[in-house]
Structure formats: C-alpha cells, structure tokens
Design an enzyme around this catalytic site. Structure first.
Site, mmCIF file in Angstrom:
data_model
loop_
_atom_site.group_PDB
_atom_site.id
_atom_site.type_symbol
_atom_site.label_atom_id
_atom_site.label_comp_id
_atom_site.label_asym_id
_atom_site.label_seq_id
_atom_site.Cartn_x
_atom_site.Cartn_y
_atom_site.Cartn_z
ATOM 1 N N THR A 155 1.176 -0.751 6.365
ATOM 2 C CA THR A 155 1.154 -1.687 5.163
ATOM 3 C C THR A 155 1.383 -2.966 5.398
ATOM 4 O O THR A 155 2.414 -3.159 6.600
ATOM 5 C CB THR A 155 2.250 -0.848 4.247
ATOM 6 O OG1 THR A 155 2.167 -1.857 2.957
ATOM 7 C CG2 THR A 155 3.591 -0.797 4.661
ATOM 8 N N GLY A 156 0.722 -3.867 4.881
ATOM 9 C CA GLY A 156 1.089 -5.232 5.261
ATOM 10 C C GLY A 156 -0.358 -6.038 5.200
ATOM 11 O O GLY A 156 -1.142 -5.658 4.563
ATOM 12 N N ALA A 157 -0.091 -7.239 5.860
ATOM 13 C CA ALA A 157 -1.435 -8.060 5.871
ATOM 14 C C ALA A 157 -2.603 -7.345 6.853
ATOM 15 O O ALA A 157 -2.511 -7.393 7.815
ATOM 16 C CB ALA A 157 -0.994 -9.367 6.440
ATOM 17 N N GLY A 158 -3.472 -6.776 5.891
ATOM 18 C CA GLY A 158 -4.395 -6.135 6.472
ATOM 19 C C GLY A 158 -5.165 -6.826 7.630
ATOM 20 O O GLY A 158 -5.673 -6.277 8.548
ATOM 21 N N ARG A 216 -13.369 -8.187 -0.664
ATOM 22 C CA ARG A 216 -12.631 -8.412 0.394
ATOM 23 C C ARG A 216 -11.923 -6.778 0.768
ATOM 24 O O ARG A 216 -11.638 -6.142 -0.205
ATOM 25 C CB ARG A 216 -11.344 -9.259 0.415
ATOM 26 C CG ARG A 216 -10.399 -9.245 1.555
ATOM 27 C CD ARG A 216 -9.054 -8.377 1.328
ATOM 28 N NE ARG A 216 -8.120 -8.594 2.088
ATOM 29 C CZ ARG A 216 -6.978 -7.646 2.544
ATOM 30 N NH1 ARG A 216 -6.937 -6.636 1.428
ATOM 31 N NH2 ARG A 216 -5.931 -7.831 3.475
ATOM 32 N N VAL A 217 -12.128 -6.519 2.090
ATOM 33 C CA VAL A 217 -11.510 -5.212 2.450
ATOM 34 C C VAL A 217 -10.690 -5.287 3.496
ATOM 35 O O VAL A 217 -10.513 -5.869 4.394
ATOM 36 C CB VAL A 217 -12.603 -4.126 3.019
ATOM 37 C CG1 VAL A 217 -12.073 -3.013 3.288
ATOM 38 C CG2 VAL A 217 -13.741 -3.882 1.939
ATOM 39 N N GLY A 218 -9.260 -4.612 3.156
ATOM 40 C CA GLY A 218 -8.307 -4.776 3.980
ATOM 41 C C GLY A 218 -7.959 -3.700 5.173
ATOM 42 O O GLY A 218 -9.177 -2.906 5.342
ATOM 43 N N ASP A 219 -7.036 -3.497 6.082
ATOM 44 C CA ASP A 219 -6.972 -2.472 6.748
ATOM 45 C C ASP A 219 -6.782 -1.019 6.219
ATOM 46 O O ASP A 219 -7.135 -0.169 6.836
ATOM 47 C CB ASP A 219 -5.576 -2.559 7.891
ATOM 48 C CG ASP A 219 -4.490 -2.305 6.711
ATOM 49 O OD1 ASP A 219 -4.406 -3.177 5.691
ATOM 50 O OD2 ASP A 219 -3.480 -1.574 6.989
ATOM 51 N N THR A 266 0.728 -1.182 0.089
ATOM 52 C CA THR A 266 -0.095 -0.012 0.078
ATOM 53 C C THR A 266 0.965 1.138 -0.166
ATOM 54 O O THR A 266 1.747 1.232 0.657
ATOM 55 C CB THR A 266 -0.920 0.049 1.156
ATOM 56 O OG1 THR A 266 -1.746 -1.162 1.182
ATOM 57 C CG2 THR A 266 -1.792 1.169 1.485
HETATM 58 C C1 SD4 Z 1 -4.305 -4.808 2.552
HETATM 59 N N1 SD4 Z 1 -2.686 -3.809 3.728
HETATM 60 O O1 SD4 Z 1 -5.164 -4.845 1.732
HETATM 61 C C2 SD4 Z 1 -3.191 -3.966 2.564
HETATM 62 C C3 SD4 Z 1 -2.110 -4.664 1.696
HETATM 63 C C4 SD4 Z 1 -0.826 -4.161 1.762
HETATM 64 O O2 SD4 Z 1 1.323 -4.525 1.766
HETATM 65 O O3 SD4 Z 1 -0.328 -2.940 2.293
HETATM 66 N N2 SD4 Z 1 0.084 -4.889 1.342
HETATM 67 O O4 SD4 Z 1 -4.408 -5.769 3.470
#
Ligand code: SD4
Length: 320
Positions: free
Chosen positions: A210-213, A187-190, A160
């Site tokens: 950023t990362g696994a939402g 699907r909606v992330g963080d 992100t």
């Molecule tokens: C999500 N946080 O949709 C985002 C994806 C992301 O590095 O940042 N990946 O979960």
C-alpha cells in the site's frame, strides 16, 4: 529481531491498516470454521469496501479530479496462481468480488474501465453510485481551494486494504482501493497489478503493498518479497530487505519516497510487515486472536520495529 510467529497451524490472516480490523475478525472466524480461504478474504475486504467511513476503499471512496470514484481491485490464488483484477471501474459495489470471479478464468482475467464494468454487471455485481455526500462535499470544498491542481499523493485519506489469508497450506490475497485522491481519470495504481500490489504462491509466500502506486510498481515489490521467501529468507527480513533496497533504487534516481508499506505471510503462516512511514498499522489474526500491530521506520537509522499499540493509540490514531 522483529518476528510475528504463527500461533496456530490453522487459519491465519494479515491485512493493511487499522480499518481492516473488523473485517479480519469476521474473515478469520470463517477460517477457524474451516471455510475456504477465498471466503475469508472476500468477507474481510467487503467489510471495508462497504464502510462509507473509510474514504480510501469502495463506497465512500474519495474521487478523481473529475469527481468520480474509480476503483481498482485484485485477487490471487496461491495454489493455482489464478489472478483476476478490475481497474478504474465506476459504480461497482464490491469490486473484490468481480476480481475473485476473474481469478477463476485463464484468459481475459484482468479488465479495465467499461469492459470491466459490463463484465461485473453480467456476473451479478450490484451497480451503485459510490460517491457519498461526505466525499462529494470534501471534493467540492478542496476543488474550490485548487486541490485538484496538486499532484495526487498517497496516504492522504487514501489507503488500500490488502488481505492475505492462509487455510491449511493454501495462501491467497485480495486488495481493493479507490487509488489516489484527485488522480487523473483512468489512472491505475499498483494495487491491481500482479507482482506490484500483490502476489501469492502457496509454495513460497504472499505479499501485498500500500502507498504511492507509481513508486511501488517500479520494483514489483510484492513479487520481490515472495521471491526472497522462496529463496528461504524469513518473512519479516524479506519485507524489510526488499523495501529498503527498493527505496534506495528509487532514491538513486532522484525520486522522493511518497510512502510505501508492505505486509507478507510465509507458507507456515508467519506474518511480516515493513514501512517507510513512522507508523503503519496492520492487523494479524490467528486461531485465538486478532490484533492491530504497528510497523515503524526510524527516520535516522532506517531500522524497522514492530510493536503493539496501547489503548490510547488505538482510540486516537487517525492512521486508519
Ligand atoms: C494506489 N497503492 O492506487 C494505491 C493507493 C494506496 O495508500 O495504497 N494508498 O497507488
């Protein structure tokens, strides 16, 4: 002790990933010219959204399991606490612009799916198919190999763009992403969730993740960092402490860290970052500089360090 000091009382910005470098240079220039913080943030995020080589944001983003690019974006103003977001929108060229417009409203400011798309169109957003041939080909190739059956993961071509800016005493934050590759449709992330993927309060600080939402949102990570700064904690310490506590909380419940990184800025313009990765590039811009820095977590000790990459690293790194 890691510390990124503010070199200037004027405009300051911090953003996630090396891919935001060009955008941050442009955004920061606007701040130095005295433009308002939202203009600088929108400019920086748009630059990444429009670049089809970045397959994690906007045009050229990698699609969901059904081959469609669905985008999430959000904007928050640290003076008013106005916040806007769009979730799982298709065919919207610059979702950050719609998120910004929504942040000026006080009701119906977080919109999902078709309603968000119709609002975007009514308010001047350009509609465009966001799937490029490259992304489509990669999707078809990997689908053939059964990739769509695997669990969608972070940091596999999906990062992100988060941009925090400060003009005078005014802090704000914008984020944009196509989320996880091969995610479930809808699907909606963080990223578009206030407090999880971003938070900005000019009186306390701003942070973004950023990362696994699904991992990040379990701790409202961005809000947690801002609240630590409100209590008086230094920005870098707040990033490190909140991320570490959050990882421990997840590990106690048996979750495996899917990768998380955070950036933050305090009201004086000092920036911070922390990560669970070996290398997390981020960008810091001030009056006379704009540079990529790396946050890195030592696997054995868990200690975070920040350093400047050398030319070789900048040339060869795939960690956009
Ligand atoms: C999500 N946080 O949709 C985002 C994806 C992301 O590095 O940042 N990946 O979960």
């Amino acid at each position: 002790m890691n510390r990124i000091l503010s070199s200037s009382p004027k405009g300051r910005m911090v953003s996630t990933w090396k891919m935001s470098l060009e955008g941050l240079k442009k955004g920061s220039r606007l701040l130095q010219e005295g433009k308002p913080v939202h203009e600088a943030i929108l400019c920086a995020v748009r630059e990444v959204e429009d670049n089809e080589n970045y397959v994690s944001v906007g045009y050229g983003g990698l699609p969901n399991r059904e081959g469609q690019v669905e985008l999430d974006a959000a904007y928050m103003d640290g003076d008013t606490l106005g916040c806007g977001a769009v979730m799982a929108v298709k065919d919207v060229k610059n979702p950050i612009e719609t998120a910004y417009k929504l942040s000026l409203k006080n009701r119906s400011c977080i919109l999902a799916g078709e309603g968000a798309e119709r609002y975007a169109e009514r308010n001047g957003a350009k509609r465009q198919n966001m799937l490029t041939e490259n992304s489509r080909n990669r999707y078809l190739r990997e689908k053939d190999q059964g990739a769509e059956k695997a669990t969608a993961r972070a940091y596999e071509g999906h990062d992100t763009v988060c941009v925090i800016g400060r003009q005078g005493t005014h802090l704000a934050c914008g984020v944009s992403t196509s989320g996880l590759y091969m995610k479930e449709p809808g699907r909606v992330g963080d990223s578009p969730l206030i407090g999880s993927g971003f938070y900005a309060d000019s009186q306390a600080g701003a942070a973004a993740a950023t990362g696994a939402g699904e991992d990040i949102m379990k701790g409202c990570l961005s809000f947690a960092i801002v609240e630590k700064m409100r209590e008086g904690m230094e920005v870098q310490k707040a990033c490190e402490l909140c991320l570490e506590q959050h990882v421990k909380r997840l590990e106690k419940r048996g979750y495996q860290d899917g990768g998380m990184s955070v950036i933050a800025m305090d009201p004086d313009g000092n920036a911070g970052a922390a990560t669970t990765l070996e290398e997390f590039p981020f960008v810091v811009a001030g009056e006379d500089s704009c540079q990529v820095l790396i946050a890195s977590r030592n696997r054995e000790t868990g200690k975070q360090v920040l350093f400047s990459p050398d030319e070789e690293w900048l040339k060869n790194s795939r960690a956009d």
